[in-house]
Motif scaffolding. Structure first.
Motif, PDB file in Angstrom:
ATOM      1  N   GLY A   1      75.366  67.637  36.967  1.00 25.32           N
ATOM      2  CA  GLY A   1      76.715  67.266  36.560  1.00 25.32           C
ATOM      3  C   GLY A   1      77.028  67.632  35.124  1.00 25.32           C
ATOM      4  N   ASP A   2      78.313  67.796  34.832  1.00 26.77           N
ATOM      5  CA  ASP A   2      78.814  68.083  33.483  1.00 26.77           C
ATOM      6  C   ASP A   2      78.116  69.281  32.865  1.00 26.77           C
ATOM      7  OD1 ASP A   2      80.667  67.537  31.487  1.00 26.77           O
ATOM      8  OD2 ASP A   2      79.251  66.320  30.336  1.00 26.77           O
ATOM      9  N   ASN A   3      77.885  70.320  33.665  1.00 28.31           N
ATOM     10  CA  ASN A   3      77.263  71.574  33.233  1.00 28.31           C
ATOM     11  C   ASN A   3      75.818  71.420  32.784  1.00 28.31           C
ATOM     12  OD1 ASN A   3      79.691  72.970  33.712  1.00 28.31           O
ATOM     13  ND2 ASN A   3      80.453  72.485  31.668  1.00 28.31           N
TER      14      ASN A   3
ATOM     15  N   THR B   1      79.841  62.169  39.166  1.00 29.13           N
ATOM     16  CA  THR B   1      79.429  61.757  37.826  1.00 29.13           C
ATOM     17  C   THR B   1      78.185  60.879  37.844  1.00 29.13           C
ATOM     18  OG1 THR B   1      80.933  59.869  37.905  1.00 29.13           O
ATOM     19  CG2 THR B   1      81.768  61.896  36.896  1.00 29.13           C
TER      20      THR B   1
ATOM     21  N   SER C   1      76.970  61.583  34.302  1.00 28.78           N
ATOM     22  CA  SER C   1      77.406  62.809  33.627  1.00 28.78           C
ATOM     23  C   SER C   1      78.911  62.830  33.413  1.00 28.78           C
ATOM     24  CB  SER C   1      76.974  64.040  34.435  1.00 28.78           C
ATOM     25  OG  SER C   1      77.460  63.971  35.755  1.00 28.78           O
ATOM     26  N   GLY C   2      79.300  63.235  32.208  1.00 32.20           N
ATOM     27  CA  GLY C   2      80.713  63.415  31.912  1.00 32.20           C
ATOM     28  C   GLY C   2      81.537  62.146  31.960  1.00 32.20           C
TER      29      GLY C   2
ATOM     30  N   ARG D   1      81.819  67.167  23.815  1.00 35.54           N
ATOM     31  CA  ARG D   1      83.123  67.492  24.406  1.00 35.54           C
ATOM     32  C   ARG D   1      83.884  66.230  24.783  1.00 35.54           C
ATOM     33  NH1 ARG D   1      83.012  69.971  29.076  1.00 35.54           N
ATOM     34  NH2 ARG D   1      80.839  69.590  29.578  1.00 35.54           N
TER      35      ARG D   1
ATOM     36  N   LYS E   1      82.887  63.482  25.884  1.00 38.80           N
ATOM     37  CA  LYS E   1      82.375  62.777  27.045  1.00 38.80           C
ATOM     38  C   LYS E   1      80.937  62.334  26.770  1.00 38.80           C
ATOM     39  CE  LYS E   1      85.289  65.020  30.527  1.00 38.80           C
ATOM     40  NZ  LYS E   1      85.317  65.770  31.815  1.00 38.80           N
TER      41      LYS E   1
ATOM     42  N   ASP F   1      77.035  61.758  28.374  1.00 34.59           N
ATOM     43  CA  ASP F   1      76.035  62.046  29.398  1.00 34.59           C
ATOM     44  C   ASP F   1      74.843  61.130  29.166  1.00 34.59           C
ATOM     45  OD1 ASP F   1      77.429  64.313  30.572  1.00 34.59           O
ATOM     46  OD2 ASP F   1      76.874  65.407  28.760  1.00 34.59           O
TER      47      ASP F   1
ATOM     48  N   LYS G   1      80.013  75.029  38.305  1.00 36.41           N
ATOM     49  CA  LYS G   1      79.125  74.254  39.155  1.00 36.41           C
ATOM     50  C   LYS G   1      78.707  75.087  40.352  1.00 36.41           C
ATOM     51  CE  LYS G   1      78.796  70.076  41.939  1.00 36.41           C
ATOM     52  NZ  LYS G   1      79.458  68.845  42.387  1.00 36.41           N
TER      53      LYS G   1
END
Length: 201
Positions: free
Chosen positions: A32-34, A54, A72-73, A159, A161, A163, A198
Motif C-alpha cells: 500500500g501507498d507505493n 489501507t 498505509s496512506g 506526502r 500521509k 504509514d 500499484k
C-alpha cells in the motif's frame, strides 16, 4: 484464547477477513501507498473483500499468535483504524502537524481503544524507512484475556500521509522468534521517490 478486538476491527475494515492467502519467501510484495517489502519467509495474509487497501494483516502461526499489520496512506483527519463500536470523534485522528511522539501516542491510543490494557511505550528513535526518515518504538501490553504481549512499531510521515508497520506477538516465544525477521522486512522497505503504480492483482 479469544481473537483480540484489534483483529476484529481490522477484519471489519477488510470486510470480514474471509480467507487467507500465502505469500512466498523473499517475495517482493506491495503493501500500500507505493510501499513494497521483502517478506523474508512465508507469511499468510488475511484477505478481505472491502474496497479499502489501507490496512492489511499478516501472520505466520495464526491470528492472535503473531500479527504483522500495515497501515498505509492514513490521511489527515482519519483514524489509524476504524473500530466497531467506537465513534470516530473518540479516536485519535491523524494530523500532518503531529510530532513523532504524537504519532506514537496515536498508535498506542488506538490499541487501547481496541481493548488492550496496561500499554507501555518506550525507546522512540529515528530509523530509515525506505528513502525517508521514519521512527520506531517498542511497546508492551496485556490483552483482555490477560496475555502478555510485546510489539514494535515503525512509521513514516510523507506526502501528508502516515504509514505504519506494527508487529505484535505474545512475549513468551512468539515475539522473540519472529522479531528479527520483522526487522529485516522493515529494512527492506522500498519507498520510490516518484509515485508508483500499484501492481495488478
Amino acid at each position: 484464547m479469544k481473537i483480540r478486538i484489534l483483529l476484529l476491527a481490522v477484519c471489519g475494515v477488510l470486510a470480514g477477513c474471509r480467507s487467507l492467502e500465502a505469500e512466498g519467501r523473499n517475495q517482493t510484495t506491495y503493501v500500500g501507498d507505493n510501499i513494497t517489502v521483502d517478506l523474508q519467509m512465508v507469511w499468510t495474509r488475511a484477505v478481505g473483500l472491502g474496497d479499502r487497501d489501507t490496512v492489511s494483516v499478516w501472520t505466520i502461526d495464526g491470528l492472535g499468535l503473531d500479527e504483522l499489520l500495515f497501515f498505509s496512506g492514513v490521511a489527515a483527519g482519519a483514524p489509524l483504524l476504524r473500530i466497531p463500536g467506537v465513534a470516530q470523534k473518540d479516536m485519535v485522528l491523524y494530523n500532518t502537524t503531529m510530532l513523532p511522539d504524537d504519532v506514537m501516542d496515536m498508535i498506542a491510543g488506538t490499541l487501547g481503544k481496541a481493548g488492550d490494557q496496561q500499554l507501555r511505550t518506550s525507546a522512540l528513535r529515528p530509523v530509515p524507512f525506505g528513502t525517508v526518515t521514519g521512527f520506531r518504538f517498542d511497546l508492551a501490553f496485556t490483552t483482555e484475556d490477560g496475555l502478555q504481549m510485546k510489539g514494535m512499531a515503525f512509521f513514516a510521515q510523507r506526502r501528508k500521509k502516515l504509514d505504519v508497520i506494527l508487529f505484535v506477538a505474545p512475549s513468551e516465544y512468539y515475539y522473540d522468534q519472529y522479531a528479527p525477521t520483522v526487522e529485516k522486512i522493515v529494512s527492506s522497505v522500498q519507498v520510490p521517490d516518484a509515485p508508483a503504480v500499484k501492481p495488478a492483482t
